[in-house]
Design a protein around this motif. Structure first.
Motif, PDB file in Angstrom:
ATOM      1  N   LYS A 259      -7.319   0.972  -2.729  1.00  0.00           N
ATOM      2  CA  LYS A 259      -7.569   1.872  -1.948  1.00  0.00           C
ATOM      3  C   LYS A 259      -9.065   1.080  -1.412  1.00  0.00           C
ATOM      4  O   LYS A 259      -8.959   1.105  -0.405  1.00  0.00           O
ATOM      5  CB  LYS A 259      -7.828   3.753  -1.836  1.00  0.00           C
ATOM      6  CG  LYS A 259      -8.348   4.281  -1.396  1.00  0.00           C
ATOM      7  CD  LYS A 259      -8.137   5.859  -0.950  1.00  0.00           C
ATOM      8  CE  LYS A 259      -8.527   6.293   0.308  1.00  0.00           C
ATOM      9  NZ  LYS A 259      -9.693   5.870   0.759  1.00  0.00           N
ATOM     10  N   GLN A 260      -9.189   0.799  -1.953  1.00  0.00           N
ATOM     11  CA  GLN A 260     -11.044   0.229  -2.311  1.00  0.00           C
ATOM     12  C   GLN A 260     -10.485  -1.162  -1.017  1.00  0.00           C
ATOM     13  O   GLN A 260     -11.417  -1.164   0.143  1.00  0.00           O
ATOM     14  CB  GLN A 260     -11.742   0.021  -3.163  1.00  0.00           C
ATOM     15  CG  GLN A 260     -12.021   1.322  -3.884  1.00  0.00           C
ATOM     16  CD  GLN A 260     -12.716   0.897  -5.326  1.00  0.00           C
ATOM     17  OE1 GLN A 260     -11.816   0.955  -6.025  1.00  0.00           O
ATOM     18  NE2 GLN A 260     -14.269   1.791  -5.848  1.00  0.00           N
ATOM     19  N   THR A 261     -10.206  -1.719  -1.663  1.00  0.00           N
ATOM     20  CA  THR A 261      -9.428  -2.852  -0.852  1.00  0.00           C
ATOM     21  C   THR A 261      -8.988  -3.046   0.034  1.00  0.00           C
ATOM     22  O   THR A 261      -9.707  -3.528   1.236  1.00  0.00           O
ATOM     23  CB  THR A 261      -8.988  -4.288  -1.494  1.00  0.00           C
ATOM     24  OG1 THR A 261      -8.766  -4.062  -3.463  1.00  0.00           O
ATOM     25  CG2 THR A 261      -8.421  -5.296  -1.554  1.00  0.00           C
ATOM     26  N   TYR A 262      -8.688  -1.839   0.991  1.00  0.00           N
ATOM     27  CA  TYR A 262      -7.858  -1.800   2.103  1.00  0.00           C
ATOM     28  C   TYR A 262      -9.155  -1.384   3.168  1.00  0.00           C
ATOM     29  O   TYR A 262      -9.049  -1.914   3.955  1.00  0.00           O
ATOM     30  CB  TYR A 262      -7.010  -0.761   1.937  1.00  0.00           C
ATOM     31  CG  TYR A 262      -5.603  -1.893   2.145  1.00  0.00           C
ATOM     32  CD1 TYR A 262      -4.584  -2.214   0.629  1.00  0.00           C
ATOM     33  CD2 TYR A 262      -4.536  -2.605   2.869  1.00  0.00           C
ATOM     34  CE1 TYR A 262      -4.114  -2.636   0.652  1.00  0.00           C
ATOM     35  CE2 TYR A 262      -3.990  -2.738   2.717  1.00  0.00           C
ATOM     36  CZ  TYR A 262      -3.328  -3.089   1.671  1.00  0.00           C
ATOM     37  OH  TYR A 262      -1.396  -4.247   1.996  1.00  0.00           O
ATOM     38  N   ASP A 263      -9.782  -0.504   2.410  1.00  0.00           N
ATOM     39  CA  ASP A 263     -10.922   0.222   3.152  1.00  0.00           C
ATOM     40  C   ASP A 263     -12.056  -0.772   3.171  1.00  0.00           C
ATOM     41  O   ASP A 263     -12.990  -0.697   4.781  1.00  0.00           O
ATOM     42  CB  ASP A 263     -11.260   1.443   2.080  1.00  0.00           C
ATOM     43  CG  ASP A 263     -10.876   2.487   1.867  1.00  0.00           C
ATOM     44  OD1 ASP A 263      -9.444   2.264   2.628  1.00  0.00           O
ATOM     45  OD2 ASP A 263     -11.134   3.881   1.076  1.00  0.00           O
ATOM     46  N   GLN A 264     -12.442  -2.459   2.338  1.00  0.00           N
ATOM     47  CA  GLN A 264     -13.066  -2.731   2.997  1.00  0.00           C
ATOM     48  C   GLN A 264     -12.822  -3.406   4.021  1.00  0.00           C
ATOM     49  O   GLN A 264     -13.356  -3.853   4.822  1.00  0.00           O
ATOM     50  CB  GLN A 264     -13.499  -3.619   1.799  1.00  0.00           C
ATOM     51  CG  GLN A 264     -14.786  -4.978   1.756  1.00  0.00           C
ATOM     52  CD  GLN A 264     -16.091  -4.213   2.220  1.00  0.00           C
ATOM     53  OE1 GLN A 264     -16.045  -2.651   1.093  1.00  0.00           O
ATOM     54  NE2 GLN A 264     -16.322  -4.284   3.169  1.00  0.00           N
TER      55      GLN A 264
ATOM     56  N   SER B  11     -10.901  -3.785  -7.897  1.00  0.00           N
ATOM     57  CA  SER B  11     -10.644  -2.326  -7.391  1.00  0.00           C
ATOM     58  C   SER B  11      -9.398  -1.738  -7.208  1.00  0.00           C
ATOM     59  O   SER B  11      -8.417  -2.595  -7.252  1.00  0.00           O
ATOM     60  CB  SER B  11     -11.696  -2.748  -5.838  1.00  0.00           C
ATOM     61  OG  SER B  11     -12.525  -3.647  -5.766  1.00  0.00           O
ATOM     62  N   SER B  12      -9.286  -0.709  -6.362  1.00  0.00           N
ATOM     63  CA  SER B  12      -7.867   0.221  -6.517  1.00  0.00           C
ATOM     64  C   SER B  12      -7.397  -0.728  -5.372  1.00  0.00           C
ATOM     65  O   SER B  12      -8.766  -1.378  -3.808  1.00  0.00           O
ATOM     66  CB  SER B  12      -8.659   1.266  -6.493  1.00  0.00           C
ATOM     67  OG  SER B  12      -8.470   1.272  -4.837  1.00  0.00           O
TER      68      SER B  12
ATOM     69  N   TYR C 222       1.164  -1.365  -0.278  1.00  0.00           N
ATOM     70  CA  TYR C 222      -0.074  -0.255  -0.031  1.00  0.00           C
ATOM     71  C   TYR C 222       0.814   1.406   0.335  1.00  0.00           C
ATOM     72  O   TYR C 222       0.706   2.394  -0.801  1.00  0.00           O
ATOM     73  CB  TYR C 222      -0.692  -0.009   0.906  1.00  0.00           C
ATOM     74  CG  TYR C 222      -1.951   1.099   1.231  1.00  0.00           C
ATOM     75  CD1 TYR C 222      -3.545   0.521   0.530  1.00  0.00           C
ATOM     76  CD2 TYR C 222      -1.943   2.338   1.730  1.00  0.00           C
ATOM     77  CE1 TYR C 222      -4.297   1.582   0.399  1.00  0.00           C
ATOM     78  CE2 TYR C 222      -3.004   3.554   1.777  1.00  0.00           C
ATOM     79  CZ  TYR C 222      -4.308   2.864   1.101  1.00  0.00           C
ATOM     80  OH  TYR C 222      -5.143   3.303   0.995  1.00  0.00           O
TER      81      TYR C 222
ATOM     82  N   LEU D  35     -13.263  -7.103  -5.624  1.00  0.00           N
ATOM     83  CA  LEU D  35     -14.352  -7.681  -4.117  1.00  0.00           C
ATOM     84  C   LEU D  35     -15.445  -8.190  -4.231  1.00  0.00           C
ATOM     85  O   LEU D  35     -16.342  -7.419  -4.846  1.00  0.00           O
ATOM     86  CB  LEU D  35     -14.418  -6.636  -4.604  1.00  0.00           C
ATOM     87  CG  LEU D  35     -13.254  -5.591  -3.239  1.00  0.00           C
ATOM     88  CD1 LEU D  35     -13.376  -4.360  -2.262  1.00  0.00           C
ATOM     89  CD2 LEU D  35     -12.484  -6.129  -1.675  1.00  0.00           C
TER      90      LEU D  35
ATOM     91  N   GLU E 148      -5.046   4.792  -4.682  1.00  0.00           N
ATOM     92  CA  GLU E 148      -6.464   5.263  -5.212  1.00  0.00           C
ATOM     93  C   GLU E 148      -5.826   4.147  -7.366  1.00  0.00           C
ATOM     94  O   GLU E 148      -7.868   4.093  -7.376  1.00  0.00           O
ATOM     95  CB  GLU E 148      -6.852   6.986  -5.450  1.00  0.00           C
ATOM     96  CG  GLU E 148      -7.154   7.853  -4.236  1.00  0.00           C
ATOM     97  CD  GLU E 148      -5.850   7.361  -2.972  1.00  0.00           C
ATOM     98  OE1 GLU E 148      -4.648   7.670  -3.367  1.00  0.00           O
ATOM     99  OE2 GLU E 148      -5.990   7.722  -2.291  1.00  0.00           O
ATOM    100  N   SER E 149      -5.332   4.727  -7.268  1.00  0.00           N
ATOM    101  CA  SER E 149      -5.037   3.689  -8.769  1.00  0.00           C
ATOM    102  C   SER E 149      -4.349   2.434  -8.885  1.00  0.00           C
ATOM    103  O   SER E 149      -4.826   1.780  -9.964  1.00  0.00           O
ATOM    104  CB  SER E 149      -4.761   5.129  -9.446  1.00  0.00           C
ATOM    105  OG  SER E 149      -3.132   5.269  -9.233  1.00  0.00           O
TER     106      SER E 149
END
Lengths: 1193, 503
Positions: free
Chosen positions: B197-202, B194-195, B165, B180, B173-174
């Protein structure tokens, strides 16, 4: 004085009555007595005219005019027919001749006496008559005066009956004077004739009216006249099936029925064939048609298993699938010699009565029944020899050529990524010379010379010319009321691969009886037992066809040559075959009873019950001496370590091999009750209605297990596995792997059906069938309301119209059409989540119960819908010389459930979803004609042809990769179902020898989701057009039959030249001779790519994936070939010995013959002699020669 | 009379036929889940990594070295060794086509499909919870565990198949994360990645939610089940991996919460037998209080792919690297073995040389993967040093040293010799020491080293010895494309929207 003497002389009166009682009409006596008569008279001309007069009256008149006395027994006069005479100045001789012309009497003139007596018969008859009461005889002929053999003659109201002999003559005794004789024969109208005292009753039997030019069709539920069939049905008589050198009915049916495609998947003995009726209509369930024997649906001996697809879309077989292939299908138990005829029901209207199960078509088999008549015993046998497979058909390299490839690898310094290349062959010698330095340059050269000349013929070692034989004995016969048919069969088939054979016994008894005028009963009991031996973990064909021929099979001393195999354990295919095996036994018993009761004329109730039990036992094993056990289980060479050594202790299975067992019992019953009503009104309106109810239940119970430690040579005992192994005392995982598996599967079905038909004046026919089914399948819509399958059709027999002009060329003509609607739901899909108890049902650490996902919920689940239409025309030309029919059909499937590969991210590899829509259209032509028919020579031709167009009109989500596109799995709207794509091969790179592939694509293509944009459409795997042709010749008693099978339009990929796409071919592989002309640094203009090795540069596909150019080459346009072929299935000759010779040998008839199966075929040259049906690696079928003999006693 | 018989027979048939029992659904083993008990059973089997063989990327790290194939007494290659050598060679040589069709690709290396199969299990249970009967508390407990497990698998996936990350030049972000899948419904078409960031956020959302669901009334019944302690521990790992400057506080606070619930460390002195010999008594023992959560398969099956069972007196093709085993401080005598991890964390060949992991309890049929207290101390120490590097707050440094010493004291032989406390002043040196300590403690365990190499941007050099004894050197550069391992070709083939990592 003249007198008419009607009483015997010299017999005391009180005895007369008794004598008459005992010896009525005894000619001998009469002759004895008349000698005592003295009569007088004189010659006189006779003039007489009588109409419908009794014979006695005529005699009186003649006596009056001629003065001759008459002697006869008055009882004789009961047999006399009324006569007409018109005599003018006739002599007594003339008068008697004319008077007795139509009477069963003869006369003699003795001086002035006329002795009238019965017509003389043989001495036997005389003796018989002497001792019996009234005896009747006669000759039975057909309408043309030809004597009829085997006609049943019975005395009404008694058990007494007899049959006509081979000149149509019968004798029956003990007939009451006022009795009635019943004459019955197959295909003839029943005749009932009053005796009225006659002793001679000749009968001319008429052909049964509805049999006139009429074929009956058995649909399993009903027997229909062909002229009232609205759907699509074709039949073949067992006479036209050839079982020489074959061991299954399916093989014999190939090319015999239009619209039925039978594909062989392997040349091994005992494997099952693939049968498809009008293509495939389901993609998730079983696509096999249902088989029906004498009205009873046959259940498979093993439960249907949904195939699991791997990520590449290929089917992954499990350990037991191999066994499964040898178990056979649901009619495995049936002796092909007992088959009378086979009918296939193809369209919706023909199959609607079977409900949703019939979506793949129905094949109805009728078995032979006993015929009323004297006992007929027939025996037939055939012996066949099959050719061996050999290298000629494969075009593989010899040793020298193969060494040349290895030499090139070394000279060019090509690199392998594995270690497999250094133990055997040229590479092995090189390794010993250069790396291990264990041999000198001379030894190296000698060894290479040895390799080059080795040329081991693996086919010679692993294959043979097997002898197979069949014996069949049948006994049939019966009386007017009860007939029977029994048969016993024995079949021994040896496969061409040594170690593959099957043998089986069948027995069959069927009894049909007419219990009373209203009640008929038919029963059948069949059993069969079949044993098949085959292979486990070794495939002789693939070994022989792919193994390097540099390797010897035996050492100089005759022992097996063991080399270090690809798994780096000592290997010899012969040792492996000795130490592994696969045995299957199927025992089945089958019973059926069919009772029909006629309540009032036309209204019948029928009940049919059948029970079928099949026990299947399969076992496979590998002993501890096999390489399989060494590599997969033991981890050391057989005998390498002693029990005290660490290597022994490190093994999970230090002693013994593997034993798999698989037992399945199937018990199925089926009970059907129906009420049918048939009525003819005013001679013109024919109405038939049937309502029925059916229940069926089949239960499979199975047990399968794998056990380790098997010691075949130690009394088939098992060694105890160590509980732990290694110094760390690890728990032995094989202990847990021995867990057995129980299968318990119950399927209950219940259905109701109604079918009705109406025909007017045999011109217009209409038919409607409807059926609804319910079952106990888990996960089905149990709350679903009434949801029937229905179909209907109409037929117009144009030729029966009054205005129809039966011109010289067009004899009959009829058209028909049908329409059907079916809905189906796949049992493997559910709208809700279904979980199951896994094989390991509790957590070993916490004791918690475990459940695992069985089917994921599929929220959008819809019914599969199929709408089918069929149009047909039947005609005959030139006074029935040419008969034929044309059929056209369309089948529109919507929301078909397909197994689609889904992204790995969903956690599953494939799922069943309502995939899409599909249209099947096609036509079928069936024709038979007789170009030449003379008394001695007949030439007849039968032809059936079908063409199927299959188009996908809508597709669901699917996996779009080059591999699905190349394997035909990518369904694209507008393409046929099995359409596939290939990479565009543009030649070989002169610099590297790599294949060059054109990966350009039209601008704007979505390359990520559509691999077809950079590939090209290559054709389809399924043939468009299949055709069967039969040519039959008969010259006097010699006949020659042949059948041919043609398929056109299919394409296939050839087996890859290089199976490793980024690595060297290994020394364990033989290679195709096609690469002899490959690219090499000195032959840069070749069109065959050079050898791949580890350094092959991967190419980026337009979607960003890496791929080896050789992988693309294997799926390129260069590897696509036409699968069209014309094959002669068989040529047979048979000869019927002339009857006199047969009689001398105490037989009714003797038939001898012989034939060749698979004598020749024409395939695409690229297949190099291999049958295209099995070109993808299976064992080809080879030619076989058969001799046969049939005897009827 | 006859007619009557017929009709009654007919009626009987119909009566029989309509019998409802005849059409009752029947299946040997299929069930429609209806209670929370059913779903628990489903979760234990399909969501928990029960006896699953996963995660085997040690071959990529510097903890392993290649020794070629030893030959037996008669000079023949030992077959089991040859197979293992081939199994590991593609990864060991950093072959970018290691997971392609046609390459030697052991099942256990296909973590991609294994994790997603387990994620399906989590999703199925979560989706089905609404439809079954049971108390809200029971449902919450199940949902909490499933969310935890899903987050755990996604963290595994994103650390395996995506770049780190906070790696150099990575824009979360990109940059590509992993696809997911959060529902059990299968949809048409492919699934895009997914990006990062999206993966870590989830993962963060799932973990935080799982704590809320589990903390009130759910306590795991054994170390095979997860609870809040596991969730706090995993969050500390998650933030450590994400490594944003704002994450160090979170690592420290979640590690603290976890340690509040469980701060037991196994004193390795207890592994010394009565005769004074250190033995592999099994750190991953389900009864060991240091273990927070335990899963996996019998280490012997687990290891057979790359580290086959020993053949006497021969060197296996791959063993623990010299670099790793020399990093342990060994004591001078049998009364002071020094760092006991050298003796107790490995299986030895010739009874001397460390070979493969020995953290398993001998005879155990469960694995050596999961979460334990030792890691939490290391997570917190690393975060404290990172924060110290930013803020210069000396208290952080002290606390970091304290955490490291707390761990180390339990790992040393203190029977006769007292543990010597480590004191390092220089921040960079301390960070290096912490990295080394983490390697020593978490070696050959649950893929820790591979993730650490990536997030710290370390290069790896491998010397591969082939069967004929020739050697070749392969290097994984710092920040290599291969930090995001190639997605297996089988997954690419089934998902048209899945983009491969650059190689």
């Amino acid at each position: 004085m003249y007198k008419i003497y009607t009483k015997p002389f010299g017999v005391p009166k009180r005895h007369v009555h008794k004598i008459i009682l005992i010896m009525r009409l005894t000619t001998i006596l009469i002759i004895a007595t008349i000698m005592q008569v003295s009569a007088s008279g004189y010659a006189q001309r006779i003039t007489l005219k009588e109409q419908h007069a009794s014979l006695e009256k005529v005699f009186k008149e003649i006596r009056k005019q001629s003065g001759y006395d008459f002697v006869f027994d008055r009882k004789l006069m009961f047999k006399a027919n009324p006569i007409e005479v018109n005599l003018k100045n006739a002599t007594i001789d003339e008068a008697m001749k004319i008077s007795l012309a139509n009477q069963p009497f003869t006369y003699e003139l003795e001086e002035k006496t006329v002795i009238v007596k019965e017509k003389e018969v043989g001495i036997v008859e005389k003796v018989k008559r002497f001792f019996t009461d009234i005896t009747i005889s006669g000759t039975i002929t057909d309408e043309n005066g030809k004597p009829l053999y085997g006609v049943n003659v019975a005395i009404k109201g008694t058990d007494k009956k007899t049959f006509t002999n081979n000149v149509g003559y019968y004798i029956i005794s003990d007939v009451p004077e006022d009795g009635v004789l019943i004459f019955t024969a197959i295909g003839k109208q029943k005749a009932e004739i009053k005796v009225e005292g006659r002793s001679y009753i000749p009968v001319s039997m008429k052909m049964e009216i509805n049999e006139l030019n009429e074929v009956k069709v058995n649909t399993g539920y009903q027997i229909l006249q062909k002229s009232s069939v609205v759907g699509s049905i074709s039949s073949v008589n067992a006479r036209d099936l050839n079982f020489n050198g074959l061991n299954s009915l399916e093989q014999a049916l190939q090319g015999k029925l239009a619209g039925v495609v039978i594909t062989n998947t392997s040349g091994l003995v005992g494997t099952r064939q693939k049968t498809r009726v009008r293509g495939t209509s389901t993609l998730s369930g079983s696509a096999e048609p249902i088989w029906v024997v004498d009205g009873i649906i046959q259940e498979d001996p093993l439960p249907f298993k949904v195939q699991t697809l791997n990520s590449a879309g290929a089917i992954t077989p499990d350990n037991f699938d191999f066994i499964r292939n040898f178990v056979g299908n649901s009619i495995n138990w049936l002796n092909p010699n007992d088959i009378e005829d086979v009918t296939v029901l193809k369209d919706a209207s023909a199959t609607a009565i079977y409900g949703i199960r019939a979506a793949n078509g129905v094949i109805v088999i009728t078995t032979k029944k006993g015929k009323a008549g004297p006992v007929a015993i027939s025996y037939s046998t055939n012996v066949s020899v099959t050719d061996k497979v050999n290298y000629d058909k494969l075009n593989m390299m010899n040793s020298q050529e193969r060494v040349g490839v290895s030499r090139e690898i070394f000279n060019r310094g090509l690199i392998s990524s594995t270690l497999a290349n250094s133990t055997i062959g040229y590479a092995g010698a090189l390794n010993d010379y250069l790396y291990n330095k264990t041999i000198t340059a001379d030894q190296f050269n000698n060894r290479v010379n040895g390799l080059e000349t080795q040329n081991t013929d693996w086919f010679d070692i692993l294959f043979r010319k097997p002898l197979s034989s069949n014996h069949n004995l049948s006994v049939s016969g019966g009386s007017n009321n009860t007939s029977y048919y029994t048969s016993f069969g024995y079949n021994l088939s040896d496969g061409t691969a040594r170690g593959n054979d099957s043998r089986g016994y069948t027995a069959n008894v069927s009894v049909n009886s007419i219990v009373s005028k209203k009640f008929t009963l038919a029963t059948r009991l069949s059993t069969s037992n079949k044993t098949t031996n085959s292979f486990y973990k070794v495939d002789p064909y693939s070994y022989a066809s792919t193994m390097n021929r540099e390797i010897p099979a035996y050492n100089a001393d005759g022992s097996y040559y063991m080399y270090t195999g690809p798994n780096r354990y000592k290997y010899s295919v012969l040792n492996e075959l000795d130490n592994t095996g696969n045995l299957n036994k199927v025992l089945s018993a089958n019973a059926a009873i069919d009772a029909t009761y006629e309540i009032i004329p036309g209204l019948k109730v029928q009940t049919l019950f059948s029970y079928n039990a099949v026990s299947t036992r399969g076992e496979s094993y590998a002993t501890e001496q096999s390489e399989y056990v060494a590599y997969y289980l033991r981890y050391f060479e057989y005998g390498q370590y002693k029990a005290v050594e660490q290597g022994y202790k490190n093994s999970r299975l230090p002693v013994g091999g593997e034993y798999n067992q698989f037992i399945t019992n199937s018990n199925a019953w089926n009970w059907r009750n129906s009420l049918s009503y048939n009525k003819v009104f005013n001679q013109k309106h024919v109405m038939a209605l049937m309502f029925g109810h059916e229940m069926s239940s089949s239960r499979y119970t199975g047990f399968s297990s794998t056990n380790y430690g098997y010691l075949r040579d130690r009394g088939k005992s098992f060694a105890v596995l160590p509980n732990t192994f290694t110094t760390g005392a690890t728990i032995n995982p094989l202990l847990a792997a021995q867990q057995p598996l129980i299968t318990d599967n119950l399927t209950n079905n219940m259905g109701m059906y109604l079918t009705g038909s109406y025909s007017y004046d045999d011109r217009y026919v209409a038919n409607l069938s409807i059926r609804t089914d319910r079952s106990n399948r888990f996960g089905q819509f149990t709350n679903e309301s009434f949801n029937p399958v229905y179909a209907g059709g109409a037929r117009w027999n144009i030729a029966n119209e009054e205005w129809f002009n039966r011109t010289n060329w067009l004899s009959t003509l009829s058209v028909r059409g049908s329409f059907g609607y079916q809905r189906n739901i796949s049992s493997s899909v559910s709208p809700t989540l279904i979980v199951k108890i896994p094989t390991t049902s509790t957590d070993a650490f916490t004791g918690d119960n475990l459940l695992t996902v069985n089917t994921l919920p599929y929220g959008d689940l819809r019914w599969e819908k199929n709408i089918t239409m069929n149009l047909g025309m039947d005609f005959s030309l030139f006074q029935n010389k040419i008969q034929g029919s044309l059929e056209y059909y369309t089948k529109r499937g919507k929301d078909l459930i397909t197994s689609l590969n889904v992204p790995t991210e969903y956690g599953i590899t494939s799922m069943l979803v309502n995939g899409g829509s599909m249209n099947n259209t096609g036509y079928e032509v069936t024709a038979s004609f007789v170009p030449v028919r003379t008394r001695d020579f007949v030439w007849s031709v039968t032809l059936n042809t079908s063409k199927n167009n299959n188009t996908i009109t809508k597709t669901g989500s699917q996996l779009a990769t080059y591999l699905t596109a190349a394997s035909g799995g990518l369904n694209k709207a507008g393409d046929p179902v099995s359409g596939f794509y290939a990479f565009k091969f543009t030649g070989v790179d002169a610099a590297t020898g790599y294949p060059k592939i054109d990966l350009t694509y039209p601008a704007g293509s979505s390359v990520n989701t559509d691999p077809t944009s950079y590939m090209t459409y290559a054709g389809k795997f399924d043939p468009d057009f299949t055709s069967g042709l039969g040519l039959n010749f008969r010259y006097k008693m010699l006949s020659l039959n042949s059948s041919f099978y043609l398929q056109v339009g299919g394409k296939k990929f050839l087996t890859p030249l290089y199976t490793y796409v980024a690595d060297l071919p290994t020394e364990f592989q033989n290679l195709s001779r096609n690469i002899l002309d490959r690219w090499t640094p000195t032959n840069t203009t070749s069109s065959v790519p050079g050898l791949p090795d580890k350094s092959v540069a991967y190419v980026t596909l337009p979607n960003g994936n890496f791929i080896s150019p050789y992988e693309m080459y294997n799926y390129s346009t260069d590897r696509v070939v036409s699968a069209s072929s014309l094959r002669c299935n068989n040529i047979d000759v048979s000869y019927n010995l002339n009857q006199e010779l047969a009689k001398k040998l105490k037989c009714k008839s003797i038939n001898v013959g012989g034939g060749v199966s698979n004598p020749f075929g024409f395939n695409s040259k690229d297949f190099r002699g291999i049958d295209p049906e099995v070109a993808t690696g299976g064992q080809p079928r080879t030619r076989s020669y058969t001799l046969k003999l049939g005897i009827t006693l | 009379m006859k007619k009557l018989t017929i009709y009654s027979l007919l009626l009987l048939t119909m009566g029989f036929g309509s019998c409802k029992k005849f059409l009752d659904e029947y299946s040997q083993d299929a069930i429609r889940p209806g209670t929370v008990a059913d779903l628990s059973a489903l979760m234990y089997s399909d969501a928990y990594p029960y006896q699953t063989l996963i995660d085997n990327f040690e071959m990529l790290t510097d903890d392993i070295q290649s020794n070629g194939v030893a030959r037996g007494t008669t000079g023949e290659q030992i077959p089991a060794y040859a197979t293992a050598l081939i199994n590991g060679s593609a990864m060991f040589k950093f072959d970018p086509n290691m997971f392609e069709v046609g390459s030697v690709f052991p099942n256990s290396a296909n973590a991609y499909s294994i994790y997603y199969a387990k994620i399906k299990g989590c999703n199925v249970v979560i989706d089905a919870l609404e439809t079954v009967s049971g108390s809200q508390a029971e449902k919450d407990a199940i949902k909490g565990q499933c969310l935890f497990l899903r987050a755990y698998y996604y963290l595994k996936l994103v650390t395996t198949y995506a770049q780190p990350y906070s790696g150099a030049g990575i824009v979360p972000e990109s940059a590509m994360g992993v696809p997911l899948v959060l529902s059990s419904q299968v949809r048409d078409g492919g699934l895009a990645r997914s990006s990062l960031k999206q993966t870590y956020d989830q993962i963060e959302i799932d973990l935080l939610a799982s704590i809320e669901l589990m903390k009130v009334n759910y306590f795991p019944s054994s170390s095979f089940r997860v609870g809040t302690t596991a969730a706090y521990a995993l969050l500390s790992r998650f933030y450590l991996y994400r490594a944003l400057n704002t994450d160090w506080d979170k690592v420290i606070s979640y590690a603290g919460l976890a340690l509040q619930q469980n701060s037991n460390l196994t004193s390795l002195v207890t592994f010394i037998s009565t005769t004074g010999v250190p033995i592999n008594a099994g750190l991953f023992n389900s009864g060991n209080p240091e273990i927070i959560w335990l899963y996996g398969l019998n280490p012997n099956s687990d290891n057979a792919t790359y580290y086959p069972s020993l053949t006497i007196n021969t060197v296996p093709p791959y063993t623990a690297s010299n670099e790793l085993i020399t990093s342990y401080e060994q004591g001078p005598t049998t009364t002071n073995y020094g760092d006991l991890r050298y003796k107790t964390y490995f299986s030895n060949y010739n009874s001397v040389i460390p070979y493969r992991t020995g953290k398993a309890l001998s005879n155990a049929s469960y694995g050596t993967k999961g979460l334990r207290v030792g890691e939490i101390y290391l997570n917190r120490a690393e975060a404290l040093i990172k924060r110290f590097l930013i803020t210069g707050n000396a208290a952080d440094k002290t606390q970091a040293l304290a955490d490291l010493n707390t761990l180390r004291v339990t790992r040393y032989d203190t029977r006769t010799t007292a543990y010597k406390t480590v004191a390092i002043d220089d921040a960079a040196a301390l960070f290096k020491f912490c990295q080394d300590e983490r390697r020593r403690e978490l070696c050959l365990e649950d893929g820790h080293r591979w993730v650490d190499i990536k997030r710290w941007g370390l290069p790896v050099t491998h010397v591969f010895t082939s069967t004929d004894g020739s050697t070749a050197t392969y290097t994984l550069a710092s920040g290599s494309n291969l930090y995001a391992l190639p997605i297996p070709a089988t997954a690419i083939a089934t998902n048209s929207d899945l983009r491969q990592n650059p190689r």
